[in-house]
Design an enzyme around this catalytic site. Structure first.
Site, short mmCIF file in Angstrom:
data_model
loop_
_atom_site.label_atom_id
_atom_site.label_comp_id
_atom_site.label_asym_id
_atom_site.label_seq_id
_atom_site.Cartn_x
_atom_site.Cartn_y
_atom_site.Cartn_z
N HIS A 1 -8.90 28.90 -3.81
CA HIS A 1 -8.50 27.54 -4.18
C HIS A 1 -9.51 26.54 -3.61
CE1 HIS A 1 -4.86 29.97 -4.49
NE2 HIS A 1 -4.49 29.13 -5.44
N ASP B 1 -9.03 27.85 -8.04
CA ASP B 1 -7.97 27.14 -8.77
C ASP B 1 -7.66 25.78 -8.13
OD1 ASP B 1 -7.83 29.53 -10.09
OD2 ASP B 1 -5.67 29.79 -9.82
NI NI Z 1 -2.79 27.09 -8.97
#
Ligand code: NI
Length: 259
Positions: free
Chosen positions: A215, A73
């Site tokens: 991430h 992400d």
């Molecule tokens: Ni996020």
């Protein structure tokens, strides 16, 4: 032998020899131009459906094979995302990237690379807002502007949406009109920034059918990825979120993993 030597003696004259080499190079270059115009590319462009999922990924039966999905992400990030992509390419693994719309500008090449290399791309909002605190019109705008930024980069608009913070209510569900993909394995790479801790947590919580949240904005995540994959790949087949959940275009609902 003497005749042969006389016949090719001109090759020893520097001007003629250079001319001969230049002629060979020209013929080669013309051949390349002809081939590039007339021949189909050697490597086929991945086929995509209208909503942007790759349709030429090998089908994997995640009911029979222990599958797991890596998701990343908050990118694209100019430093970390290419490192993550390099690792995935070296391991022949396809993952899913939930991108933030405002991060696309200036990193369109990275987005195109994700798509070209067979990864799935999802919408993670325009500016990482908590959607439950927005009006319906703001939710629509966050999603639409991100879809547009991704399309403008030359990548098919996503059909998957991951809400920032996993924050969802009925209004968000009704307005998203996309497949909502959450996660059920969180190694907390956003918290510890320690590759060893991230890896330990990942291995402790990995399970067949799981969706791993990571991430592609932290160097520590890129550092953790290679050792994590090395250990997980002996037990799991890595798949995209759509492969894991056998998702089709237009599927509604929230998906946390395959149970
Ligand atoms: Ni996020």
């Amino acid at each position: 032998m003497g005749n042969v030597r006389r016949r090719f003696a001109w090759l020893l004259r520097p001007q003629l020899f250079v001319g001969f080499i230049v002629a060979c190079l020209c013929i080669g270059a013309l051949g390349n131009v002809y081939r590039s115009v007339h021949a189909s590319p050697i490597v086929p462009t991945p086929k995509t459906d209208v909503k942007g999922a790759h349709t030429n990924l090998p089908s994997v039966d995640c009911q029979k094979v222990p599958c797991i999905a890596l998701t990343f992400d908050d990118g694209p990030d100019p430093q970390v995302t290419p490192r993550v992509l390099d690792t995935l390419a070296a391991e022949h693994i396809k993952a899913t990237f939930f991108v933030v719309g405002r991060n696309v500008a200036g990193k369109e090449d990275i987005l195109r690379r994700m798509h070209r290399e067979g990864h799935e791309i999802g919408n993670h909002s325009w500016d990482h807002a908590d959607f439950t605190k927005l009006s319906p019109a703001q939710v629509d705008a966050e999603l639409a502007s991100t879809q547009s930024a991704i399309s403008a980069a030359g990548v098919p608009a996503p059909r998957l949406f991951r809400p920032p913070y996993g924050a969802v209510n009925d209004m968000v569900k009704n307005h998203a009109n996309m497949t909502i993909v959450r996660w059920d394995i969180d190694p907390e790479d956003w918290l510890s920034r320690d590759p060893v801790k991230i890896n330990e947590s990942l291995l402790a919580h990995a399970r067949p059918g799981g969706i791993i949240l990571m991430h592609d904005i932290y160097p520590s995540t890129a550092d953790a990825l290679t050792p994590a994959i090395d250990q997980l790949k002996t037990h799991y087949q890595f798949v995209t979120a759509s492969q894991l959940m056998s998702l089709s275009a237009g599927d509604q609902g929230q998906f946390f993993g395959r149970r």
